[in-house]
Design an enzyme around this catalytic site. Structure first.
Site, PDB file in Angstrom:
ATOM      1  N   LYS A  44     116.204 -26.509  48.702  1.00  0.00           N
ATOM      2  CA  LYS A  44     117.106 -26.350  47.560  1.00  0.00           C
ATOM      3  C   LYS A  44     116.587 -27.214  46.404  1.00  0.00           C
ATOM      4  O   LYS A  44     116.011 -28.291  46.638  1.00  0.00           O
ATOM      5  CB  LYS A  44     118.513 -26.811  47.968  1.00  0.00           C
ATOM      6  CG  LYS A  44     119.545 -26.810  46.860  1.00  0.00           C
ATOM      7  CD  LYS A  44     119.887 -25.416  46.392  1.00  0.00           C
ATOM      8  CE  LYS A  44     120.874 -25.433  45.215  1.00  0.00           C
ATOM      9  NZ  LYS A  44     121.038 -24.088  44.635  1.00  0.00           N
ATOM     10  N   CYS A 127     117.585 -23.113  36.097  1.00  0.00           N
ATOM     11  CA  CYS A 127     118.935 -22.987  36.659  1.00  0.00           C
ATOM     12  C   CYS A 127     119.912 -22.624  35.538  1.00  0.00           C
ATOM     13  O   CYS A 127     120.044 -23.370  34.569  1.00  0.00           O
ATOM     14  CB  CYS A 127     119.387 -24.271  37.340  1.00  0.00           C
ATOM     15  SG  CYS A 127     121.088 -24.113  37.952  1.00  0.00           S
TER      16      CYS A 127
HETATM   17  C1  SIN Z   1     122.447 -23.042  41.452  1.00  0.00           C
HETATM   18  O1  SIN Z   1     122.456 -23.956  42.281  1.00  0.00           O
HETATM   19  O2  SIN Z   1     123.339 -22.912  40.616  1.00  0.00           O
HETATM   20  C2  SIN Z   1     121.337 -22.043  41.458  1.00  0.00           C
HETATM   21  C3  SIN Z   1     120.044 -22.703  41.264  1.00  0.00           C
HETATM   22  C4  SIN Z   1     119.166 -22.013  40.305  1.00  0.00           C
HETATM   23  O3  SIN Z   1     119.481 -20.910  39.845  1.00  0.00           O
HETATM   24  O4  SIN Z   1     118.116 -22.551  39.977  1.00  0.00           O
END
Ligand code: SIN
Length: 308
Positions: A44, A127
């Site tokens: 992540k 993001c």
């Molecule tokens: C998110 O955690 O909101 C998605 C991450 C991303 O789109 O880079």
């Protein structure tokens, strides 16, 4: 068929891997990716501090795709720096996805994570779900400054994950930034930011954060993903490997990404919806397509898309 590929000099045992965000926040999820047929373990996107992320509901599947506004829930970079050495025991590349709430965060995180021994670092410039924080990838000057600073503290191959662009002029500008800054690979694309899905029965939005606005993924975004893979492939060809992301649900979708110029593909929505068994299905489906078309490997069809 051998579906292994090479990204920036790193051998990846299968061209399919998870997208940053899908099934990769916790130790348990990352280890499950290690045991699965995913060709790599992509973390992540990590931030300086641990984050709970945005309020729920923050993910919703709909016919044709998904919308999310997760808000970067993650354990914080120090936890991933501790985890990465042990993830290497699975014998596949570990790709650390690095984010941040400001430019300095990216640099601090990248410097420490680099020392923890990932095979590749993917810098997330895209993001769309942090309220008040525009996607860096839509600001070429900020992107260039950030990439140059991170590049200085990173020793492993470093890629950037970009948002979708919708105009060739923007592909040109970002390609120039990429070309000038020593990026080793591209991940294309992040979700299509700030879409809105409506539930007509309840007369509501379907996710809570940001008034319902969120990043779109899944089949609806495949043409946009393919266009971006193709646009950057035509500008760099074999000089810059591309990991294609967006709308891969079947082996044929993956084949289309390869034809457009991707070396490997990441999967998000279909991994969330179907679980880790999806990797084996996709491998079988891609093998069948490549066999039928007479291609001996994913690399053999890379970039071979024909114009009319
Ligand atoms: C998110 O955690 O909101 C998605 C991450 C991303 O789109 O880079």
């Amino acid at each position: 068929m051998d579906l292994s590929v090479t990204i920036a000099g790193v051998r990846v045992p299968s061209c399919f891997m998870n997208a940053a965000g899908a099934h990769c926040v916790t130790r348990e999820e990352l280890e499950a990716l290690g045991r699965s047929r995913s060709g790599a373990i992509v973390t992540k996107s990590m931030t300086l501090e641990p984050r709970q992320g945005n309020p729920e509901p923050r993910y919703c599947g709909f016919p044709g795709g998904s919308i999310n506004s997760m808000g970067l829930p993650n354990l914080g970079y120090l936890a991933y720096a501790d985890l990465i050495p042990s993830l290497r025991r699975f014998g596949k590349p570990v790709i650390a996805s690095v984010a941040g709430l400001c430019e300095d965060d990216f640099v601090t995180i990248a410097a420490v994570i680099d020392k923890s021994g990932p095979d590749l670092i993917e810098v997330n410039l895209s993001c769309p779900n942090l309220p008040g924080k525009p996607q860096i990838g839509y600001d070429p000057e900020a992107s260039e400054r950030l990439i140059r600073r991170v590049r200085q503290v990173v020793t492993v191959p470093m890629g950037v994950k970009l948002p979708p662009y919708f105009d060739p002029a923007h592909h040109d500008i970002m390609a120039q930034v990429i070309g000038r800054t020593g990026v080793d690979f591209l991940s294309l694309i992040n979700s299509v930011g700030n879409g809105l899905v409506v539930d007509p029965e309840r007369e509501t939005v379907v996710i809570k954060p940001k008034g319902g606005f969120g990043g779109l993924g899944g089949p609806v975004i495949k043409p946009i993903a393919l266009a971006n893979v193709r646009a950057f492939w035509t500008r760099f060809e074999d000089r810059l490997p591309i990991i294609g992301t967006g709308g891969v649900t079947t082996g044929i979708d993956a084949f289309e990404h390869l034809l457009c110029g991707a070396s490997a593909v990441q999967i998000g929505t279909v991994l969330v919806e179907e679980g880790l068994g999806v990797f084996e299905r996709l491998e079988q489906e891609l093998t069948a397509v490549l066999d039928r078309k007479g291609y001996a490997s994913p690399a053999a069809c890379r970039g071979k898309l024909k114009e009319l």
